[in-house]
Design a protein around this motif. Structure first.
Motif, PDB file in Angstrom:
ATOM      1  N   HIS A 129       0.830  -1.208   0.000  1.00  0.00           N
ATOM      2  CA  HIS A 129       0.000   0.000   0.000  1.00  0.00           C
ATOM      3  C   HIS A 129       0.866   1.261   0.000  1.00  0.00           C
ATOM      4  O   HIS A 129       0.512   2.262  -0.634  1.00  0.00           O
ATOM      5  N   GLU A 130       1.995   1.218   0.699  1.00  0.00           N
ATOM      6  CA  GLU A 130       2.901   2.373   0.703  1.00  0.00           C
ATOM      7  C   GLU A 130       3.422   2.662  -0.709  1.00  0.00           C
ATOM      8  O   GLU A 130       3.477   3.820  -1.133  1.00  0.00           O
ATOM      9  N   LEU A 131       3.808   1.605  -1.416  1.00  0.00           N
ATOM     10  CA  LEU A 131       4.300   1.766  -2.784  1.00  0.00           C
ATOM     11  C   LEU A 131       3.251   2.436  -3.655  1.00  0.00           C
ATOM     12  O   LEU A 131       3.544   3.369  -4.409  1.00  0.00           O
ATOM     13  N   ILE A 132       2.006   1.977  -3.531  1.00  0.00           N
ATOM     14  CA  ILE A 132       0.915   2.530  -4.334  1.00  0.00           C
ATOM     15  C   ILE A 132       0.649   3.984  -3.938  1.00  0.00           C
ATOM     16  O   ILE A 132       0.485   4.864  -4.788  1.00  0.00           O
ATOM     17  N   ASP A 133       0.631   4.253  -2.629  1.00  0.00           N
ATOM     18  CA  ASP A 133       0.373   5.606  -2.140  1.00  0.00           C
ATOM     19  C   ASP A 133       1.429   6.598  -2.626  1.00  0.00           C
ATOM     20  O   ASP A 133       1.131   7.784  -2.843  1.00  0.00           O
TER      21      ASP A 133
ATOM     22  N   GLY B  94       2.769   6.582  -5.457  1.00  0.00           N
ATOM     23  CA  GLY B  94       2.555   6.872  -6.862  1.00  0.00           C
ATOM     24  C   GLY B  94       3.311   5.989  -7.836  1.00  0.00           C
ATOM     25  O   GLY B  94       3.459   6.345  -9.015  1.00  0.00           O
ATOM     26  N   TYR B  95       3.773   4.839  -7.384  1.00  0.00           N
ATOM     27  CA  TYR B  95       4.497   3.934  -8.276  1.00  0.00           C
ATOM     28  C   TYR B  95       3.521   3.080  -9.092  1.00  0.00           C
ATOM     29  O   TYR B  95       2.450   2.711  -8.614  1.00  0.00           O
ATOM     30  N   THR B  96       3.931   2.779 -10.317  1.00  0.00           N
ATOM     31  CA  THR B  96       3.164   1.895 -11.198  1.00  0.00           C
ATOM     32  C   THR B  96       3.866   0.555 -11.259  1.00  0.00           C
ATOM     33  O   THR B  96       4.977   0.453 -11.782  1.00  0.00           O
ATOM     34  N   ALA B  97       3.232  -0.465 -10.698  1.00  0.00           N
ATOM     35  CA  ALA B  97       3.808  -1.812 -10.669  1.00  0.00           C
ATOM     36  C   ALA B  97       2.838  -2.783 -11.326  1.00  0.00           C
ATOM     37  O   ALA B  97       1.687  -2.904 -10.912  1.00  0.00           O
ATOM     38  N   ARG B  98       3.323  -3.461 -12.360  1.00  0.00           N
ATOM     39  CA  ARG B  98       2.489  -4.408 -13.097  1.00  0.00           C
ATOM     40  C   ARG B  98       2.909  -5.840 -12.773  1.00  0.00           C
ATOM     41  O   ARG B  98       4.104  -6.148 -12.707  1.00  0.00           O
ATOM     42  N   ILE B  99       1.942  -6.706 -12.562  1.00  0.00           N
ATOM     43  CA  ILE B  99       2.227  -8.118 -12.287  1.00  0.00           C
ATOM     44  C   ILE B  99       2.648  -8.798 -13.583  1.00  0.00           C
ATOM     45  O   ILE B  99       1.886  -8.839 -14.548  1.00  0.00           O
TER      46      ILE B  99
ATOM     47  N   PHE C  63      -4.771 -12.462 -12.430  1.00  0.00           N
ATOM     48  CA  PHE C  63      -4.027 -11.303 -11.920  1.00  0.00           C
ATOM     49  C   PHE C  63      -2.853 -10.915 -12.817  1.00  0.00           C
ATOM     50  O   PHE C  63      -2.302  -9.822 -12.681  1.00  0.00           O
ATOM     51  N   LEU C  64      -2.464 -11.790 -13.736  1.00  0.00           N
ATOM     52  CA  LEU C  64      -1.332 -11.493 -14.621  1.00  0.00           C
ATOM     53  C   LEU C  64      -1.617 -10.253 -15.469  1.00  0.00           C
ATOM     54  O   LEU C  64      -2.692 -10.120 -16.053  1.00  0.00           O
ATOM     55  N   GLY C  65      -0.636  -9.356 -15.529  1.00  0.00           N
ATOM     56  CA  GLY C  65      -0.763  -8.157 -16.340  1.00  0.00           C
ATOM     57  C   GLY C  65      -1.433  -6.987 -15.656  1.00  0.00           C
ATOM     58  O   GLY C  65      -1.420  -5.868 -16.180  1.00  0.00           O
ATOM     59  N   LYS C  66      -1.999  -7.217 -14.478  1.00  0.00           N
ATOM     60  CA  LYS C  66      -2.699  -6.152 -13.766  1.00  0.00           C
ATOM     61  C   LYS C  66      -1.720  -5.192 -13.097  1.00  0.00           C
ATOM     62  O   LYS C  66      -0.647  -5.585 -12.645  1.00  0.00           O
ATOM     63  N   ILE C  67      -2.102  -3.930 -13.032  1.00  0.00           N
ATOM     64  CA  ILE C  67      -1.345  -2.930 -12.284  1.00  0.00           C
ATOM     65  C   ILE C  67      -1.836  -2.929 -10.843  1.00  0.00           C
ATOM     66  O   ILE C  67      -3.054  -2.960 -10.586  1.00  0.00           O
ATOM     67  N   LEU C  68      -0.902  -2.923  -9.905  1.00  0.00           N
ATOM     68  CA  LEU C  68      -1.269  -2.973  -8.494  1.00  0.00           C
ATOM     69  C   LEU C  68      -2.018  -1.705  -8.081  1.00  0.00           C
ATOM     70  O   LEU C  68      -1.547  -0.587  -8.282  1.00  0.00           O
ATOM     71  N   THR C  69      -3.183  -1.910  -7.515  1.00  0.00           N
ATOM     72  CA  THR C  69      -3.981  -0.841  -6.921  1.00  0.00           C
ATOM     73  C   THR C  69      -4.399  -1.324  -5.535  1.00  0.00           C
ATOM     74  O   THR C  69      -4.242  -2.504  -5.201  1.00  0.00           O
ATOM     75  N   HIS C  70      -4.940  -0.424  -4.729  1.00  0.00           N
ATOM     76  CA  HIS C  70      -5.388  -0.838  -3.399  1.00  0.00           C
ATOM     77  C   HIS C  70      -6.449  -1.933  -3.490  1.00  0.00           C
ATOM     78  O   HIS C  70      -6.430  -2.897  -2.722  1.00  0.00           O
TER      79      HIS C  70
ATOM     80  N   LYS D 132      -8.023  -7.848  -3.228  1.00  0.00           N
ATOM     81  CA  LYS D 132      -8.521  -9.055  -3.891  1.00  0.00           C
ATOM     82  C   LYS D 132      -7.508 -10.197  -3.768  1.00  0.00           C
ATOM     83  O   LYS D 132      -7.889 -11.354  -3.545  1.00  0.00           O
ATOM     84  N   ILE D 133      -6.221  -9.881  -3.922  1.00  0.00           N
ATOM     85  CA  ILE D 133      -5.178 -10.899  -3.766  1.00  0.00           C
ATOM     86  C   ILE D 133      -5.186 -11.431  -2.343  1.00  0.00           C
ATOM     87  O   ILE D 133      -5.114 -12.641  -2.103  1.00  0.00           O
ATOM     88  N   ASP D 134      -5.296 -10.523  -1.383  1.00  0.00           N
ATOM     89  CA  ASP D 134      -5.315 -10.907   0.030  1.00  0.00           C
ATOM     90  C   ASP D 134      -6.521 -11.800   0.337  1.00  0.00           C
ATOM     91  O   ASP D 134      -6.393 -12.833   1.009  1.00  0.00           O
ATOM     92  N   LYS D 135      -7.674 -11.431  -0.170  1.00  0.00           N
ATOM     93  CA  LYS D 135      -8.895 -12.195   0.106  1.00  0.00           C
ATOM     94  C   LYS D 135      -8.892 -13.554  -0.587  1.00  0.00           C
ATOM     95  O   LYS D 135      -9.618 -14.467  -0.185  1.00  0.00           O
ATOM     96  N   SER D 136      -8.054 -13.696  -1.631  1.00  0.00           N
ATOM     97  CA  SER D 136      -7.971 -14.984  -2.326  1.00  0.00           C
ATOM     98  C   SER D 136      -7.175 -16.012  -1.514  1.00  0.00           C
ATOM     99  O   SER D 136      -7.130 -17.186  -1.869  1.00  0.00           O
TER     100      SER D 136
END
Length: 214
Positions: A131-135, A137-142, A154-161, A166-170
């Motif tokens: 969450h810190e990385l996202i806050d 302003g970094y763009t990180a793609r899986i 989840f492949l190809g998705k950009i990390l958002t909160h 969703k990853i955590d709940k999975s």
């Protein structure tokens, strides 16, 4: 405050560790990336040499490729650390968080090279770090997923909160620290401009699904 080199994978944890080190007043002398001479790509995150060069240009930090096979991996890594020390680096920055075997390996390599190992993310909450990385302003793609641990969707998705939740709940680790996924960061505060990279067709290798970076 001293000069540092950083072990750069291309992923979110290494970028966040570098970001924190710069914010703390340390000066980046260079980055080092292990490059698989057999595969023609970086180890673990599979970056092409051209993609690494594009990142280096945007960060305005030189990136040294440690060209190595698996057999001589540690020895070549230590040699690069020794060279970095000779060039003025007092420490090597790592993005590892809390997997003890990883921490011990990094510490041993640095000890053998006579340079300090520094872990800016050490023992911190994994999910909070994403969450810190996202806050910031970094763009990180899986770019890689282990389908034994995380869904292919989840492949190809950009990390958002919301994606992290969703990853955590999975049932997977939200930070991917257990090998659930790897990322490529292409933009953010320490980048001078977005890194333009091209993605190839999806590759399946056993349980891994890869979005190749050309």
């Amino acid at each position: 405050m001293g000069a540092f080199v950083a072990s750069y994978s291309g992923g979110k944890d290494s970028i966040l560790a570098i970001d924190r080190s710069i914010s703390a007043g340390h000066r980046p002398l260079g980055l080092i990336t292990t490059y698989n001479t057999d595969a023609g790509r970086s180890w673990f995150h599979g970056l092409s040499a051209s993609a690494i060069d594009a990142v280096s240009q945007s960060l305005k930090i030189p990136i040294k490729l440690i060209k190595t096979n698996g057999e001589n991996y540690a020895a070549n890594f230590e040699a690069a650390l020794t060279q970095a020390k000779q060039n003025g680096a007092s420490m090597c920055i790592f993005g590892d968080i809390d997997i003890e075997t990883h921490l011990q390996w990094c510490q041993k390599c640095c000890e053998n090279a006579g340079i300090e190992a520094f872990f800016p993310l050490l023992k911190q909450n994994r999910k909070n770090l994403v969450h810190e990385l996202i806050d910031k302003g970094y763009t990180a793609r899986i770019t890689i997923v282990n389908t034994n641990k995380i869904a292919e969707k989840f492949l190809g998705k950009i990390l958002t909160h919301s994606l992290v939740e969703k990853i955590d709940k999975s049932g997977a680790d939200a930070c991917g620290e257990n090998g659930e996924y790897h990322t490529l960061v292409t933009d953010g505060p320490i980048f001078s401009q977005p890194v333009g990279v091209t993605f190839g067709d999806v590759i399946k290798q056993g349980e891994y699904i890869i979005l190749p970076i050309l």
